[in-house]
Write a protein that holds these residues in place. Structure first.
Motif, mmCIF file in Angstrom:
data_model
loop_
_atom_site.group_PDB
_atom_site.id
_atom_site.type_symbol
_atom_site.label_atom_id
_atom_site.label_comp_id
_atom_site.label_asym_id
_atom_site.label_seq_id
_atom_site.Cartn_x
_atom_site.Cartn_y
_atom_site.Cartn_z
ATOM 1 N N GLY A 11 -35.214 2.773 -32.895
ATOM 2 C CA GLY A 11 -36.420 2.397 -33.615
ATOM 3 C C GLY A 11 -37.530 3.402 -33.388
ATOM 4 N N ARG A 12 -38.488 3.396 -34.305
ATOM 5 C CA ARG A 12 -39.654 4.287 -34.199
ATOM 6 C C ARG A 12 -40.750 3.574 -33.406
ATOM 7 N NH1 ARG A 12 -41.862 6.329 -39.759
ATOM 8 N NH2 ARG A 12 -39.754 7.222 -39.736
ATOM 9 N N GLU A 38 -46.250 4.469 -38.827
ATOM 10 C CA GLU A 38 -45.605 3.237 -39.274
ATOM 11 C C GLU A 38 -44.432 2.847 -38.363
ATOM 12 O OE1 GLU A 38 -44.526 3.538 -43.348
ATOM 13 O OE2 GLU A 38 -46.509 4.193 -43.989
ATOM 14 N N PRO A 39 -44.716 2.547 -37.090
ATOM 15 C CA PRO A 39 -43.625 2.304 -36.128
ATOM 16 C C PRO A 39 -42.925 0.969 -36.343
ATOM 17 C CG PRO A 39 -45.731 1.808 -35.111
ATOM 18 C CD PRO A 39 -46.044 2.393 -36.468
ATOM 19 N N ASP A 40 -41.719 0.890 -35.819
ATOM 20 C CA ASP A 40 -41.018 -0.391 -35.736
ATOM 21 C C ASP A 40 -41.547 -1.217 -34.578
ATOM 22 O OD1 ASP A 40 -39.094 0.230 -37.840
ATOM 23 O OD2 ASP A 40 -38.269 1.668 -36.417
ATOM 24 N N LEU A 41 -42.180 -0.544 -33.613
ATOM 25 C CA LEU A 41 -42.760 -1.212 -32.444
ATOM 26 C C LEU A 41 -43.955 -0.414 -31.961
ATOM 27 C CD1 LEU A 41 -42.587 -3.373 -30.129
ATOM 28 C CD2 LEU A 41 -41.228 -1.688 -28.870
ATOM 29 N N VAL A 85 -46.410 -5.781 -37.476
ATOM 30 C CA VAL A 85 -45.646 -4.807 -36.699
ATOM 31 C C VAL A 85 -45.396 -5.398 -35.311
ATOM 32 C CG1 VAL A 85 -45.634 -2.501 -35.671
ATOM 33 C CG2 VAL A 85 -46.629 -2.851 -37.940
ATOM 34 N N ASN A 92 -35.821 -3.571 -27.498
ATOM 35 C CA ASN A 92 -34.938 -3.940 -28.614
ATOM 36 C C ASN A 92 -35.192 -5.365 -29.092
ATOM 37 O OD1 ASN A 92 -33.594 -1.464 -28.816
ATOM 38 N ND2 ASN A 92 -32.112 -2.007 -27.234
ATOM 39 N N ILE A 140 -38.371 -5.276 -31.243
ATOM 40 C CA ILE A 140 -38.126 -4.677 -32.560
ATOM 41 C C ILE A 140 -37.400 -5.663 -33.474
ATOM 42 C CG2 ILE A 140 -36.838 -2.865 -33.758
ATOM 43 C CD1 ILE A 140 -37.448 -1.012 -31.415
ATOM 44 N N LYS A 189 -39.225 -8.311 -36.073
ATOM 45 C CA LYS A 189 -39.939 -7.935 -37.292
ATOM 46 C C LYS A 189 -39.857 -9.038 -38.347
ATOM 47 C CE LYS A 189 -41.787 -5.091 -40.379
ATOM 48 N NZ LYS A 189 -43.209 -4.661 -40.328
#
Length: 521
Positions: free
Chosen positions: A343-344, A412-415, A431, A459, A462, A465
């Motif tokens: 993830g980003r 635009e992160p996933d976390l 987010v 994890n 994330i 979401k």
């Protein structure tokens, strides 16, 4: 297309409405709310220039005046409260003392905080200093204490209360007086160094004067590596395990938990600047003839480089260094591969370990785009900065809230991992987010134990979401913008009032102009 996140930080809301910047210390021109500039000028005119100049050198502020974090004095207070046989006394405004003691007990302090109150008369006449001196004489019981720490907050510092002329010891109890003003020490992390450095300086003078008390468990039978910076309790043990094949042992962690540990720390073969911003403490180790090594044994690359640096600094043969690497590096590589992160991520915090956590995230497979730290750039953080930037990660020292939010909007992160307002902004934008201090830095980071420690919590976050999106779809715009708050059923729906906002903005601009004019008088 880059999304923008319409979150206005509370600290800058008034300023942005008026079209002018405000620092965290600006206020109404009265007492402790006089503003950073007034307090700084007052402190210099009251004889605190040498102290403030040293702070400016040790803890450079730029590119902006001060990060938005908790009161810096909390760092020094925390160090004192965590030490055995140490009493801590605050000298400052009652509201500040209340906030600091509340925060201390929230974070697990198990003892009382001393307080010497004052009013305008006792501050101006010098009676406050006499009250402080009387208080430490009453507290100086060698059966109870090894040391008493007195901390000047903003107003006593600005008024020039001279803690430096307090007795150095009373009845065998050491007296440590320090100034920790919000307008002179940027972060609570660096305030830990203010007190740790002052204690090391005192302890070094005792060592130079003659024999000192041995450590509680006796002197180590191997050369030691002192560890600089607060860390997860298991990390010093893991570091000791890493050092064993080199014929070395882990020394005390500075800030220490007992006065006698300061002597053992100064007796080290090398000091590891795990947290690289302890400038005053490193100055004392240097004065004691000790070499400092930067970075820490985090991840595969970090552990390999750190073992090499420590081994060379302590004159360990290369064959022995290689044997230590061969013993631990395969296990670290295996742990990283077994618990990957996908993830980003953007990362920010004010504890001082942000770059180390960033390295561990990257080696765990995360697409890390940004690391922001409220702490300054120092020579001892260079290995981590260079490694991260070589991996394409943006590193921002003295990061502001606005910079952290801008990074989150850009990447635009996933976390998002960050401070409380960053986490709040991220969740409002659906987010997933984690609070750095309680959920990330409170985990082992070093060696094999740290290699897989972040994957489960990261994890899991994330994977949440979908829950945030479901909540957004359910609630829609309810309770946001001008409709924020609780509204009773059957009452008229809240209406936007742009004319009221415009009038409030005009009044704020008028007030700020008035304050600026008063400052110029």
């Amino acid at each position: 297309m880059t999304k923008t996140i319409p979150i206005v930080p509370v600290a800058s809301a008034v300023a942005s409405a008026a079209g002018a910047p405000l620092t965290a210390l600006d206020g109404d021109g009265v007492g402790c709310h006089a503003g950073g500039g007034h307090l700084l000028a007052a402190a210099r005119s009251a004889g605190k220039s040498d102290t403030l100049d040293q702070y400016a050198k040790d803890y450079p502020k730029g590119p902006h005046d001060q990060p938005q974090s908790m009161c810096p004095a909390f760092g020094s207070l925390r160090v004192g409260l965590r030490m055995r046989r140490t009493s801590t006394i605050l000298s400052g405004s009652a509201c500040c003392v209340y906030g600091l003691t509340f925060t201390s007990h929230f974070y697990g302090a198990r003892r009382s905080v001393g307080y010497v109150p004052f009013n305008s008369e006792s501050l101006v006449t010098g009676k406050l200093f006499e009250d402080i001196r009387e208080a430490i004489h009453q507290q100086a019981d060698p059966a109870l204490y090894d040391a008493i720490v007195v901390i000047n907050l903003c107003v006593p510092t600005a008024s020039g209360v001279p803690l430096q002329i307090l007795p150095k010891e009373i009845n065998g109890v050491r007296i440590i007086g320090i100034d920790v003003p919000g307008f002179g020490v940027p972060t609570h992390a660096e305030a830990k160094d203010v007190l740790a450095g002052a204690m090391l300086r005192y302890a070094r003078s005792e060592v130079e004067a003659g024999p000192v008390q041995a450590p509680r468990n006796g002197r180590a039978d191997k050369p030691t590596v002192a560890l600089l910076g607060e860390m997860f309790p298991a990390d010093p043990m893991v570091i000791g395990m890493l050092l064993e094949p080199l014929g070395l042992a882990a020394g005390p962690v500075v800030p220490t938990r007992e006065w006698r540990e300061l002597y053992a720390a100064l007796d080290c073969g090398v000091v590891a600047a795990i947290h690289p911003f302890y400038t005053a403490s490193l100055r004392e180790f240097e004065a004691a003839g000790r070499t400092a090594v930067g970075s820490a044994p985090v991840g595969f690359d970090g552990t390999e480089a750190w073992l090499q640096a420590v081994g060379q600094a302590t004159n360990v043969g290369q064959a022995q260094i290689d044997a230590a690497k061969n013993r631990f590096l395969p296990a670290i590589r295996g742990a990283l591969a077994k618990t990957p992160i996908r993830g980003r991520i953007t990362l920010s915090g004010y504890e001082g370990s942000e770059l180390l956590v960033g390295r561990l995230l990257v080696e765990s497979g995360a697409d890390l785009r940004y690391v922001g730290t409220a702490c300054p750039r120092t020579p001892w953080s260079e290995p981590d900065r260079q490694w991260l930037e070589a991996k394409g990660v943006q590193v921002q020292y003295r990061a502001s809230l606005e910079q952290d939010l801008a990074a989150m909007a850009e990447y635009e992160p996933d976390l998002a991992i960050g401070t409380t307002p960053v986490v709040q902004a991220a969740k409002q934008a659906t987010v997933p987010a984690l609070y750095f201090t309680n959920l990330i830095s409170a985990r082992p980071l070093m060696g094999p134990a740290g290699a897989g420690s972040l994957a489960s919590v990261v994890n899991a976050a994330i994977a949440n979401k979908g829950r945030f999106e479901a909540m957004r779809d359910f609630f829609g715009d309810a309770g946001s913008g001008h409709a924020a708050g609780v509204w009773e059923a059957g009452q008229p729906s809240p209406q936007d009032r742009p004319e009221f906002k415009a009038e409030t903005r005009r009044q704020l601009q008028k007030l700020l102009k008035k304050r600026k004019a008063e400052e110029m008088v």
